[in-house]
Scaffold this active site. Structure first.
Site, PDB file in Angstrom:
ATOM      1  N   ASP A 229      40.573  65.887  25.604  1.00  0.00           N
ATOM      2  CA  ASP A 229      41.642  64.990  26.024  1.00  0.00           C
ATOM      3  C   ASP A 229      42.511  65.700  27.056  1.00  0.00           C
ATOM      4  OD1 ASP A 229      44.744  64.271  25.411  1.00  0.00           O
ATOM      5  OD2 ASP A 229      43.477  62.501  25.262  1.00  0.00           O
TER       6      ASP A 229
ATOM      7  N   ASP B 206      32.451  61.359  36.751  1.00  0.00           N
ATOM      8  CA  ASP B 206      31.284  61.082  37.594  1.00  0.00           C
ATOM      9  C   ASP B 206      30.940  62.258  38.505  1.00  0.00           C
ATOM     10  OD1 ASP B 206      32.884  60.770  40.138  1.00  0.00           O
ATOM     11  OD2 ASP B 206      33.662  59.035  39.072  1.00  0.00           O
TER      12      ASP B 206
ATOM     13  N   PRO C 170      42.137  54.991  27.017  1.00  0.00           N
ATOM     14  CA  PRO C 170      42.217  56.457  27.051  1.00  0.00           C
ATOM     15  C   PRO C 170      43.061  57.002  28.190  1.00  0.00           C
ATOM     16  CG  PRO C 170      39.959  55.723  26.697  1.00  0.00           C
ATOM     17  CD  PRO C 170      40.754  54.504  27.043  1.00  0.00           C
TER      18      PRO C 170
ATOM     19  N   ASP D 172      42.565  62.275  38.170  1.00  0.00           N
ATOM     20  CA  ASP D 172      41.625  61.220  38.532  1.00  0.00           C
ATOM     21  C   ASP D 172      41.415  60.329  37.321  1.00  0.00           C
ATOM     22  OD1 ASP D 172      39.648  59.679  39.657  1.00  0.00           O
ATOM     23  OD2 ASP D 172      38.074  61.195  39.460  1.00  0.00           O
ATOM     24  N   SER D 173      42.454  59.591  36.984  1.00  0.00           N
ATOM     25  CA  SER D 173      42.446  58.799  35.756  1.00  0.00           C
ATOM     26  C   SER D 173      41.941  57.385  36.002  1.00  0.00           C
ATOM     27  CB  SER D 173      43.866  58.724  35.187  1.00  0.00           C
ATOM     28  OG  SER D 173      44.714  58.066  36.123  1.00  0.00           O
ATOM     29  N   THR D 174      41.595  56.707  34.897  1.00  0.00           N
ATOM     30  CA  THR D 174      41.381  55.275  34.950  1.00  0.00           C
ATOM     31  C   THR D 174      42.748  54.604  35.006  1.00  0.00           C
ATOM     32  OG1 THR D 174      41.331  55.232  32.535  1.00  0.00           O
ATOM     33  CG2 THR D 174      39.219  55.433  33.666  1.00  0.00           C
ATOM     34  N   ASP D 175      42.782  53.281  34.961  1.00  0.00           N
ATOM     35  CA  ASP D 175      44.063  52.584  34.948  1.00  0.00           C
ATOM     36  C   ASP D 175      44.794  52.866  33.633  1.00  0.00           C
ATOM     37  OD1 ASP D 175      44.212  50.837  37.466  1.00  0.00           O
ATOM     38  OD2 ASP D 175      42.182  50.441  36.743  1.00  0.00           O
TER      39      ASP D 175
END
Length: 283
Positions: free
Chosen positions: A140, A89, A165, A158-161
């Site tokens: 990746d 983002d 992915p 800054d990853s997602t949970d």
């Protein structure tokens, strides 16, 4: 998901849900990796969800982004090269680029997140994608970390949970590669969820960090859209950045001339004061 009454219901945790009222849906599309949606909510403005889970909002993203960038950057005091893993983002790049850095490399797996963030959430990146110091790499994150020559002063994951992915970014192997990519005295910070709701996420990262770094802990910030208490950010370094005195830290912040909505030198120091239930996860 969105139910029939116009509420976006997040069920990240199996026995807990939270809901945001949807006044409009601005974007809804399935990419190769995940379902992206942008909704509008009266309190939080535009909200990005990935597979139904809230990732960022216009109104409170400053808390998350300020604390993941300014804590390691001001603690380091002399960072020139920063690597952001994730952060499509653009909010993390936005905050990092407020510092006099030479280069910020951002590695995002999903080009679709970047493209639609520019169009539907431009306030979050606030021009960061146009900064000549930003090197955007669509790849990746784990593969990039295996191949990079490193030399980064700060690495921000800054990853997602840890599902889909983002799961590979929480492994011991990935953390080992990240340490290898740090310059001497470099700092690794990670998104580790809400420890009251996701204790194993923080415990696993801290176990891996303790085997890799001389100084490991986490620090906290309260982000309204992440339910269940304060969010934890993992901290790992072999340097002495966390020993920076409060007076030196305050001087660095003052000299920067930057203004913040959440971060300050005092908040920086206080964020490392952990409540008992979080401290026990680190033990």
């Amino acid at each position: 998901m969105t139910d029939m009454t116009g509420w976006s219901v997040e069920r990240l945790h199996e026995d807990h849900a939270q809901a945001l009222r949807v006044t409009s849906v601005l974007y809804d599309s399935e990419t190769e990796h995940q379902r992206l949606r942008v909704i509008e909510n009266p309190t939080f403005g535009r909200v990005l969800t990935l597979d139904g889970v809230v990732q960022v909002t216009e109104r409170d993203n400053f808390i998350y982004h300020e604390m993941m960038t300014h804590v390691p950057l001001f603690a380091h005091g002399a960072a020139k090269r920063v690597l952001i893993v994730g952060g499509g983002d653009g909010g993390m790049a936005r905050e990092a680029l407020r510092h006099p850095l030479e280069r910020v490399t951002m590695v995002e797996i999903d080009a679709g997140v970047v493209d639609f963030s520019k169009e539907y959430l431009p306030a979050i990146s606030d021009g960061a994608f146009d900064d000549p110091r930003l090197d955007l790499v669509i790849a990746d994150g784990a593969a990039f970390m295996r191949e990079t020559e490193g030399g980064y002063d700060v690495i921000i994951v800054d990853s997602t949970d840890p599902v889909g992915p983002g799961e590979v970014l929480f492994t011991d192997h990935f953390y080992g590669l990240a340490k290898r990519a740090l310059a001497p005295g470099g700092i690794l910070v990670t998104q580790n969820g809400v420890p009251f709701m996701q204790p194993e996420e923080l415990r696993g990262t801290m176990r891996a960090f303790s085997a890799l770094f001389g100084d490991t802990t986490c620090y906290l910030a309260t982000v309204p859209t992440y339910a269940g208490g304060p969010m934890a950010f993992g901290w790992g370094t072999d340097g002495l950045a966390r020993e920076t005195s409060p007076s030196d830290l305050a001087a660095r912040v003052a000299a920067s001339g930057l203004d913040f909505g959440y971060y300050s030198a005092a908040v920086h120091s206080a964020a490392f004061a952990l409540p008992g239930y979080v401290a026990r996860l680190l033990a």
